[in-house]
Design an enzyme around this catalytic site. Structure first.
Site, PDB file in Angstrom:
ATOM      1  N   ASP A 166       0.736  -1.225   0.043  1.00  0.00           N
ATOM      2  CA  ASP A 166       0.009  -0.019  -0.086  1.00  0.00           C
ATOM      3  C   ASP A 166       0.896   1.178   0.058  1.00  0.00           C
ATOM      4  O   ASP A 166       0.581   2.291   0.456  1.00  0.00           O
ATOM      5  CB  ASP A 166      -1.062  -0.050   1.217  1.00  0.00           C
ATOM      6  CG  ASP A 166      -0.359  -0.127   2.378  1.00  0.00           C
ATOM      7  OD1 ASP A 166       1.105  -0.325   2.524  1.00  0.00           O
ATOM      8  OD2 ASP A 166      -0.844  -0.369   3.531  1.00  0.00           O
ATOM      9  N   ASP A 197       6.857  -4.662  13.416  1.00  0.00           N
ATOM     10  CA  ASP A 197       7.465  -3.341  13.627  1.00  0.00           C
ATOM     11  C   ASP A 197       7.650  -2.987  15.083  1.00  0.00           C
ATOM     12  O   ASP A 197       8.500  -2.217  15.456  1.00  0.00           O
ATOM     13  CB  ASP A 197       6.656  -2.276  12.545  1.00  0.00           C
ATOM     14  CG  ASP A 197       5.307  -2.221  12.963  1.00  0.00           C
ATOM     15  OD1 ASP A 197       4.763  -3.255  13.535  1.00  0.00           O
ATOM     16  OD2 ASP A 197       4.605  -1.191  12.443  1.00  0.00           O
TER      17      ASP A 197
END
Lengths: 410, 659
Positions: free
Chosen positions: B389, B470
């Site tokens: 994205d 992350d």
């Protein structure tokens, strides 16, 4: 001759499509190697006779490094226009084999281009982790034409193979410009010993289903240290030109679970006593691995142990070949007792382990079973090297006067 | 599921309303109050258990669905071995379309191609596109036209569908509330007679050919606000055309063969399948001189958002210096359409069977993708990690080519990232400027192989940990004080809004106004000064040059910074110790930059732009740069708002999530 004509056409096709193939045909390379000095010095100019490509053979073998080539459909259209028939052997990508549940596009392993009575066997080499080149096996699928070429006679593809990376040399022979390995003789030497074994990833996954992996920080840390010790040992021995293989627990880890057994506490290597060099001990010491103990002597039951970083030991066992078996020895320091571990005869294969190209016994199952018995699949944390191995035999006691030589502890 | 907003007039769960009625009745009788309370507690418990079971069931159902689709894939694989029978030996398709409050389905020749009877899901207009020659399903979409803007998405989609395709529509629950005239008119132009009059809770089915005949339409009006129209079932026949008519006649080239394969399978990609003037699928951007990242593998991490992937790959393949041979797209799951997109562009794709749920699955997918990347390119020292994205800036590779050597030479670096968390339209200015930050932004970044192999891979969180990769990478145990290099103006743009942890509001607030570099060939300034020690010298130089702002003014006001350009200003805020971000968070909030957690800091210093001036913020006394504060200046302190207020402003998503 037909052969020279076909090779010429093939090379023309490849250079028109920017496909950098190089010659690996053992027979032609063998002829070239005899004249290598002369060929190197006279890089061009027509040779008087057809000397290399003209002996009557059914096929000529070339290689192609995958990453130097962009898979082009146009190549095959052009080949067909030139009159070539071609066959392609695809396979799933072994570089993804070790990965859980990944499936990529199949990769080409072999191509065969046929024109008239001559065929070109093009072997695709892939770079793999551990700085080596790999080629796959040649296996025909059901719908394929089994009589396309005499497959049995092909030099490459019976087994997968692992090779050192070699630089290439452009030479002119028989009026043809062709690339060859810079050092044909060392490439030729590699061929008979190139057989490669893939780790048994599927079985390893099944093993971890039964016995979940230890992912504690201690285990992670041990594996990291063991891996770097193994890398260091490999560099050291390779520099000396000493052939070695994964032995004992390290070999079991590779065979059973494709990883280092976190509770094994050491790294084990095997070396044939005929490959022993006196330089081994100083070389390891230079690499920062002090000798911890030395048991036995070159003539009998030699075993070296080096101290790695933080409690990890590197054990090197030397193997003695007899007519019908191979053995290595053990020594109990406090009693001077000798032990003998018997193995069926084996040959060496390449494999990839912790990003390293290393040897393992090709007949790994027999090797592991000899050492660990039929129950090797079950993890055992309590291991006594004097009694646990199923191939251990008592082998008497060292004479007391020899103890100073054969039992050295540092 | 979280985004579901029930129909306003809908009653809560049936059981509950019964419970309420019962409760109110008993309330009047004092003697029964005690019993009532006990009952209420018991009932609440039961409700909780029932709900948990429901959730579990739905999950299981979702899982089973996945397994089914895996099955389909296997069949597909088998099909490859045996040549496919052309499907158009039969000329007529039987189509059945069902619309109702709680269930929709579509069957083509007896095969169910859509069935949705899941609770609280799939509300709105379902659209299916069939190939007019083969009858194959080319696209399946649902537009929740009960909610705003979904009708615009539907119009966009329908406009992209090629003429001649067969369109099937059916409503589940409610599809008219935010169905505006533009959309209604489009449906009318497709031949629907009912569409212009569709209203609240009507049931509706329609089958027609785009730009051609209508095969059938059925409609049931809702009799009253509180009830739904009766279910409708439309049975009709569709006449197939010949394959010739259904395909475009592009010149027979390698590229067009890929295009043809793609366009005969899927729909909704607009001009890439246009017969007359198809948009290119090969871009051949200018090569980059002295490209240091030509041999660096690029891993694109993807899920099942093929339209996003399409947009992402277009921008990636248009970036100068891109090397398509090094790109691998890793698809999380056996999804066909993302793979179709990958093959359209002639790239390598790898599918990954799901092994875990939600965040942990993303995390395991990341690990598998990174490991595979270094296996496939064993000589690579780095990998570029991208997500599906992201738009990629035209000078993305040029930016990396100029900076990647830092990652090799400076051990104190953790990554190079293309994304500046604080780089908004109003706070980023200089495309040639780089920063060092203590946070790890992700969203287009470079990973060093030995960092991955030696440190991250061996202790990567296992599936049962349910960690975001992350967040895990940002933890001090992993980052170990190392920093990332980022540009002032981001080289990636995060356009995804339908992610796992994304919703429209969140994207609007935190991503839409992010600045994105569109200038090609930007020459980065003084890259050498980004190295550990050189950077300190640079910061001290900057602070020495900086003008101290008037600390008696309100830092949130525009007038806090003079109306100048190209100057360097510094302000001092209160920061009691290293982890005290009270004032910073308030400042970030009023400056409309990332405030959900602390990003973009370097030793208690933040660097951004205000009104085209470089604007430095130093946290006193925690920052080592506090010594630059003139004694007369009192660091600004900003109080956090009262608890309840704060709670309203923060959306219900994990604060730091960007995936």
């Amino acid at each position: 001759s037909v052969k020279q004509h076909v090779v010429k056409k093939f090379l023309g096709l490849m250079s028109s499509q920017n496909v950098p193939v190089y010659l690996i045909d053992p027979l032609v390379l063998g002829l070239i190697d005899k004249d290598i000095e002369q060929i190197r010095s006279t890089s061009d100019g027509p040779s008087p006779e057809c000397k290399y490509f003209c002996s009557p053979r059914d096929f000529t073998t070339f290689a192609l490094l995958d990453k130097t080539w962009k898979h082009e459909v146009d190549l095959f259209r052009t080949a067909e226009k030139m009159g070539f028939q071609w066959l392609r052997i695809l396979h799933k990508d072994p570089r993804l084999d070790g990965m859980d549940d990944l499936s990529g596009t199949e990769i080409p392993l072999h191509y065969i281009f046929k024109l008239a009575s001559h065929a070109i066997h093009l072997v695709i080499f892939y770079e793999r982790s551990g700085h080596y080149l790999w080629h796959g096996p040649l296996r025909l699928k059901q719908h394929m034409d089994r009589k396309f070429v005499p497959f049995q006679k092909l030099h490459f593809g019976r087994y997968p193979g692992a090779y050192e990376k070699s630089e290439l040399l452009s030479v002119s022979i028989d009026d043809l410009k062709v690339q060859i390995p810079r050092n044909p003789s060392s490439f030729l030497e590699e061929i008979p010993h190139s057989r490669f074994l893939e780790c048994r990833y599927r079985e390893a996954r099944a093993f971890f289903q039964l016995y979940p992996d230890d992912t504690s920080l201690d285990a992670v840390e041990f594996r990291r240290k063991a891996k770097s010790l193994l890398h260091l040992a490999a560099v050291t021995l390779n520099n000396l030109g000493v052939k070695f293989w994964l032995s004992s627990g390290t070999c079991l880890g590779w065979y059973r679970q494709c990883s280092i057994i976190p509770y094994s506490k050491d790294v084990d290597l095997g070396i044939f006593i005929r490959d022993y060099k006196a330089d081994i001990i100083p070389a390891f010491q230079k690499a920062g691995l002090p000798l911890k103990h030395k048991f036995g002597k070159v003539e009998d039951s030699l075993e070296l142990s080096f101290q790695g970083d933080g409690d990890i030991k590197l054990d090197i066992f030397f193997f003695y070949e007899e007519d019908d078996h191979i053995w290595n020895g053990g020594t109990q320091a406090k009693s001077g007792k000798k032990f003998k571990y018997l193995f069926p005869k084996f040959t060496l294969c390449w494999t990839e382990f912790v990003e390293l190209k290393v040897h393992v016994p090709c007949e790994t199952l027999q090797y592991v079973e000899a050492n660990y018995g039929p129950e090797w699949r079950v993890p055992v944390k309590m291991w006594d090297w004097k009694s646990s191995p199923s191939n251990v035999q008592d082998n008497g006691v060292w004479p007391v006067e020899e103890w100073d030589e054969v039992i050295q502890i540092f | 599921m979280e985004e579901w907003k029930g129909s306003p007039a809908a009653k809560p769960h049936k059981k509950r309303s019964w419970y309420l009625a019962w409760k109110y009745k008993l309330m009047n009788q004092r003697a029964l109050r005690k019993l009532c309370q006990t009952g209420a507690v018991l009932f609440l418990l039961v409700t909780v258990i029932v709900n948990i079971k429901l959730i579990l069931d739905t999950r299981r159902a979702a899982y089973e669905e996945e397994e089914e689709s895996t099955q389909e894939y296997d069949d597909e694989m088998l099909d490859v071995e045996v040549p496919k029978q052309p499907a158009n030996t039969r000329k007529v398709l039987d189509v059945e379309v069902y619309s109702s409050r709680s269930k929709v389905y579509v069957a083509v020749d007896g095969t169910t191609v859509l069935e949705d009877d899941a609770r609280e899901q799939g509300r709105g207009i379902h659209v299916i596109v069939l190939n007019q020659a083969t009858g194959h399903v080319m696209a399946k979409r649902v537009f929740d036209t009960y909610s705003p803007h979904e009708d615009e998405a539907m119009v966009l989609f329908l406009n992209m569908v090629a003429r001649g395709r067969i369109l099937i529509f059916t409503i589940k629950d409610e599809g008219s509330f935010h169905l505006k005239d533009t959309a209604k008119n489009l449906l009318k132009s497709l031949g629907s007679q009912v569409a212009p009059f569709l209203s609240w809770r009507d049931m509706w089915t329609f089958v027609g050919k785009k730009g051609g005949e209508v095969y059938g339409e059925k409609h049931a009006k809702s009799p009253a606000l509180s009830t739904w129209g009766d279910p409708v079932l439309l049975k009709t026949e569709v006449h197939l055309t010949s394959l010739e008519d259904a395909e475009c006649h592009w010149p027979n080239t390698e590229l067009n063969r890929r295009r043809k394969t793609f366009c005969s399978k899927v729909e909704g990609y607009g001009s890439v399948c246009s017969c007359k003037d198809p948009t290119p699928i090969e871009f051949n951007p200018e090569p980059l001189k002295n490209n240091k990242v030509f041999d660096v593998p690029v891993a694109v991490i993807a899920g099942n958002r093929p339209n996003y992937l399409y947009r992402m790959l277009r921008s990636l393949l248009s970036a100068q210096g891109v090397n398509p041979e090094m790109i691998t797209v890793f698809i999380d799951g056996y999804y066909e359409e993302p793979m179709d997109v990958v093959e359209l562009f002639g790239l390598a794709g790898i599918q990954h069977t799901p092994i875990s749920i939600k965040n942990a699955r993303v995390s395991q997918h990341y690990k598998a993708s990174l490991t595979a990347t270094f296996n496939l390119f064993p000589e690579a020292k780095f990998a570029v990690v991208l997500e599906e994205d992201l738009d990629i800036s035209v000078d993305f590779f040029s930016f990396l080519s100029q900076s990647i050597y830092l990652l090799e030479e400076d051990e104190s670096l953790y990554c190079i990232s293309a994304w500046n968390d604080q780089g908004y339209e109003h706070t980023a200015e200089d495309p040639s400027l780089l920063y060092r930050v203590e946070t790890m932004p992700g969203l287009g970044w470079v990973l060093r192989k030995n960092l991955y192999k030696e440190e991250l891979e061996p202790k990567w969180p296992t599936p049962e940990k349910l960690w975001d990769w992350d967040m895990w990478m940002r933890m001090p145990e992993q980052r170990k004080g190392r920093e990332c290099i980022i540009p002032d103006i981001s080289r990636s743009y995060h356009f995804g809004i339908v992610g796992l942890n994304m919703n429209g509001y969140f994207h609007e607030a935190y991503f839409k106004k992010h600045k994105f570099n569109t200038v090609p060939n930007v020459q980065l300034k003084n890259v050498e000064s980004l190295k550990k020690d050189a950077y300190e010298i640079e910061i001290h130089r900057l602070l020495g040059e900086a003008e101290v702002l008037d600390h008696s003014k309100n830092p949130c006001e525009d007038s806090f910074v003079p109306d100048t350009e190209g100057k360097v200003y510094v302000m001092f805020i209160r920061m009691e110790q290293e982890a005290d971000f009270t004032t910073w968070t308030q400042l970030a909030k009023c400056l409309h930059i990332w405030d959900l957690d602390v990003r973009g800091n370097h030793k208690g210093l933040w660097r951004l732009f205000r009104k085209k001036n470089h604007f430095l913020v130093v946290g006193v006394p925690a920052s080592p740069y506090s010594s630059k504060k003139p004694p007369s200046v009192t660091p600004i302190y900003m109080e956090p708002p009262a608890k309840e207020e704060g709670a309203v402003a923060v959306p219900a998503v994990p604060a730091a999530e960007q995936t």
